[in-house]
Design a protein around this motif. Structure first.
Motif, PDB file in Angstrom:
ATOM      1  N   ARG A   1      -1.305   1.600  -4.345  1.00 26.10           N
ATOM      2  CA  ARG A   1      -2.227   2.731  -4.492  1.00 26.10           C
ATOM      3  C   ARG A   1      -3.098   2.568  -5.735  1.00 26.10           C
ATOM      4  O   ARG A   1      -4.264   2.968  -5.744  1.00 26.10           O
ATOM      5  CB  ARG A   1      -1.436   4.034  -4.555  1.00 26.10           C
ATOM      6  CG  ARG A   1      -0.803   4.418  -3.211  1.00 26.10           C
ATOM      7  CD  ARG A   1      -0.267   5.834  -3.255  1.00 26.10           C
ATOM      8  NE  ARG A   1       0.862   5.960  -4.169  1.00 26.10           N
ATOM      9  CZ  ARG A   1       2.136   5.782  -3.825  1.00 26.10           C
ATOM     10  NH1 ARG A   1       2.428   5.450  -2.568  1.00 26.10           N
ATOM     11  NH2 ARG A   1       3.101   5.929  -4.693  1.00 26.10           N
TER      12      ARG A   1
ATOM     13  N   SER B   1       0.811  -1.219   0.000  1.00 26.57           N
ATOM     14  CA  SER B   1       0.000   0.000   0.000  1.00 26.57           C
ATOM     15  C   SER B   1       0.845   1.271   0.000  1.00 26.57           C
ATOM     16  O   SER B   1       0.361   2.340  -0.388  1.00 26.57           O
ATOM     17  CB  SER B   1      -0.938   0.006   1.219  1.00 26.57           C
ATOM     18  OG  SER B   1      -0.193  -0.101   2.435  1.00 26.57           O
TER      19      SER B   1
ATOM     20  N   GLN C   1      -5.090  -1.262  -4.878  1.00 28.48           N
ATOM     21  CA  GLN C   1      -5.683  -1.542  -3.567  1.00 28.48           C
ATOM     22  C   GLN C   1      -5.593  -3.028  -3.230  1.00 28.48           C
ATOM     23  O   GLN C   1      -6.467  -3.583  -2.556  1.00 28.48           O
ATOM     24  CB  GLN C   1      -7.151  -1.091  -3.525  1.00 28.48           C
ATOM     25  CG  GLN C   1      -7.370   0.369  -3.893  1.00 28.48           C
ATOM     26  CD  GLN C   1      -6.653   1.300  -2.915  1.00 28.48           C
ATOM     27  OE1 GLN C   1      -6.795   1.163  -1.711  1.00 28.48           O
ATOM     28  NE2 GLN C   1      -5.885   2.238  -3.455  1.00 28.48           N
ATOM     29  N   ARG C   2      -4.536  -3.663  -3.677  1.00 20.84           N
ATOM     30  CA  ARG C   2      -4.375  -5.096  -3.461  1.00 20.84           C
ATOM     31  C   ARG C   2      -2.980  -5.437  -2.959  1.00 20.84           C
ATOM     32  O   ARG C   2      -2.029  -4.687  -3.179  1.00 20.84           O
ATOM     33  CB  ARG C   2      -4.622  -5.877  -4.752  1.00 20.84           C
ATOM     34  CG  ARG C   2      -6.059  -5.878  -5.193  1.00 20.84           C
ATOM     35  CD  ARG C   2      -6.208  -6.708  -6.445  1.00 20.84           C
ATOM     36  NE  ARG C   2      -7.597  -6.768  -6.856  1.00 20.84           N
ATOM     37  CZ  ARG C   2      -8.014  -7.414  -7.936  1.00 20.84           C
ATOM     38  NH1 ARG C   2      -7.139  -8.026  -8.709  1.00 20.84           N
ATOM     39  NH2 ARG C   2      -9.288  -7.439  -8.244  1.00 20.84           N
TER      40      ARG C   2
END
Length: 582
Positions: A209, A203, A212-213
């Motif tokens: 960003r 992140s 989101q994983r």
């Protein structure tokens, strides 16, 4: 068949079946996510150097070697190709099929990009270009340090580790679907994690960003993870990697991986450590404990050797026994200046021999540095020289180890053993075991080897005690000898539990010595030593680690581990007595 016939045959062959993505995604499958990031291998190197210093000699064809600008920072790129030979399997395939294969040699492209960012220089490698990096400038802990702080401890994919004991065994465990930390069977002592892979929290980086994983990364010295293709985002990611690696790790469940780490070849403490080692090799006992140890690739030969031959450490070879090995090595090296002693660790060699005169080699020569163990302390951290490499062990880790070993050594066996008076003979240990076996209830097992499908020459133990204790006997002339005792005891314990043949052969040996005695299984494993007492102060830190590992194995096998100190006469006094008697 000519090449054109092969091509014709290929045209007439059935068409291959191709798997085509139709755009349909099964319910529950993750949807593809757009990202500017691609996986890349990243190394961190010591900063402040000319960029040319980071690469070794390039023997491949270089297509480009020059400056590049990434987000306003000048770096260097080297691009080339490496010739690939005809595959080793080609001749065998031609022989089997009778078909002449086309020319299969070719060229493999590679490139490396060097970029100074902050106090460090980063290297991105593609196509196997990592072999060009100057290993002495590579930050050896970079990849694992990041992994400790960002890997998900509940979704680890692969963990590779190496044992810091006389075996130097290496193990890799993988769970394709991921597993938690406990599933990998990692030992808290005596193992150094060398390579990991698993799901990581990215992140802080561009990939995280954008998507989101989490993402699967690989880490060792280097990191393999998705990095942005945008110059500005890419350099920000490099800065973030350094920030993360410099974070404290006390909140990570994986922080114990950093307790024992190898030192890089350019570690700032190496000159001081080598000065201390040189003093010890010159006979200075205050420099730190020094030992004569078995290399991991010569344990069997060293255990069965009647002598050892030291070469290239003077005008003539030196032949010595295991009992006087350290004395012989120090005696020769003490004649040299400190710098020459360190050089000879690399250049001199030791060969195990099957005869007392050192005429018949059991294997080829092995560098002297592999036979030496040394330990010293700097700023509350313990530094160990083991198998030719330096390792740092943290202060809290050492305190914890010593505390647990001290408690373990209080488990004493109830045995009445006679005094060991050294004979000066090569079979001194066997003579002592025969002496013990003259007492009621003891059986001598020394030199009576078992033969199982997995162990052709297995020493189950040296003695069986009156209470069916399996006793392993050793004269500890030096601290490192304990490590070999632990390996022997561990191997025997595993075989007796896992191989029915081992236990049956042990029972047969006992019946041969005492037909009326029926052994079900050993009641405990006893480590009985002479030459020095069982105390924490008399054991190398790495030997203590080996002992804790042995105890963990014994508990897993539901075996009780006990200790015994054999009354003994020191070798010098025994020698004087023999001379006076003569």
């Amino acid at each position: 068949m000519e090449h054109r016939e092969l091509r014709a045959a290929a045209r007439n062959a059935p068409a291959p079946v191709l798997a085509v993505f139709t755009g349909h995604v099964h319910k529950g499958s993750p949807m593809p996510v757009s990202t500017t990031c691609k996986p890349v291998s990243v190394y961190r190197l010591e900063g402040g150097r000319e960029l040319a210093d980071y690469l070794g000699p390039v023997e491949d064809d270089v297509l480009f070697d020059g400056p590049v600008i990434i987000n306003g920072i000048e770096g260097r790129q080297v691009l080339g190709t490496r010739e690939t030979d005809r595959p080793a399997w080609a001749d065998q395939v031609e022989s089997l099929t009778g078909l002449a294969l086309p020319e299969l040699a070719g060229r493999q492209p590679w490139t490396v990009v060097l970029l100074p960012v902050g106090e460090w220089t980063f290297a991105l490698t593609f196509g196997g270009a990592h072999h060009l990096l100057n290993d002495e400038l590579v930050d050896q802990s970079f990849g694992l340090s990041y992994a400790i702080r960002r890997l998900d401890a509940d979704r680890l994919g692969t963990v590779a580790r190496a044992a810091l004991d006389a075996t130097a065994r290496q193990i890799q465990t993988s769970f394709p679907g991921g597993g938690d930390l406990g599933a990998f069977g990692l030992e808290p002592y005596g193992e150094m994690v060398t390579r990991v892979a698993g799901s990581a929290d990215l992140s802080d980086l561009t990939y995280g960003r954008e998507t989101q994983r989490k993402h699967q990364i690989r880490a060792a010295r280097s990191l393999n993870l998705p990095m942005s293709s945008s110059p500005a985002a890419f350099t920000r990611d490099l800065e973030t990697l350094t920030t993360i690696v410099d974070e404290p790790d006390e909140h990570s469940a994986l922080r114990f991986w950093a307790q024992t780490r190898p030192l890089g070849k350019r570690h700032p403490l190496l000159p001081d450590l080598e000065r201390r080692l040189a003093k010890a090799l010159g006979g200075d006992a205050d420099a730190g404990p020094l030992g004569f140890a078995w290399p991991h690739n010569a344990i069997r030969e060293a255990e069965s050797a009647d002598s050892f031959k030291l070469r290239r450490a003077g005008r003539s070879p030196v032949v010595f026994t295991r009992e006087d090995g350290l004395e012989a090595i120090v005696g020769r090296l003490s004649l040299l200046n400190p710098r020459e002693r360190i050089r000879l660790l690399r250049d001199a060699s030791v060969t195990p021999c099957e005869d007392v005169e050192g005429q018949y080699q059991l294997r080829n020569q092995i560098a002297l540095r592999k036979w030496i163990s040394f330990e010293t302390e700097i700023d509350h951290s313990t530094y160990c020289y083991h198998q030719g490499e330096w390792y740092r062990i943290g202060e809290q880790f050492v305190d914890q180890i010593r505390s647990q070993v001290a408690e373990l050594l209080t488990h004493r066996a109830d045995l009445d053993l006679p005094t060991w008076v050294p004979t000066g003979k090569q079979d001194d240990e066997h003579r002592y075991c025969e002496l013990v076996a003259e007492q009621a209830g003891f059986v001598c097992l020394d030199r009576d080897l078992a033969n199982t499908p997995f162990n052709r020459r297995l020493e189950l133990g040296d003695l069986l005690g009156p209470g069916d204790q399996l006793i392993h006997v050793k004269w500890l002339s030096q601290a490192t000898a304990a490590s070999h005792l632990f390996v022997q005891a561990g191997s025997a314990s595993w075989s007796l539990r896992a191989e029915p043949e081992a236990l049956e052969q042990l029972r047969a040996k006992v019946r041969a010595a005492d037909p009326e005695r029926e052994l079900k299984a050993p009641s405990s494993v006893v480590l009985a030593v002479a030459g020095r007492p069982w105390t924490v102060e008399k054991l190398f830190t790495l030997s203590q680690i080996g002992l804790l590992r042995l105890n963990a194995e014994a508990r897993f096998l539901d075996t009780k581990l006990e200790f015994a100190e054999i009354p003994f006469l020191d070798k010098k006094t025994a020698k004087q007595m023999r001379e006076n008697a003569a």
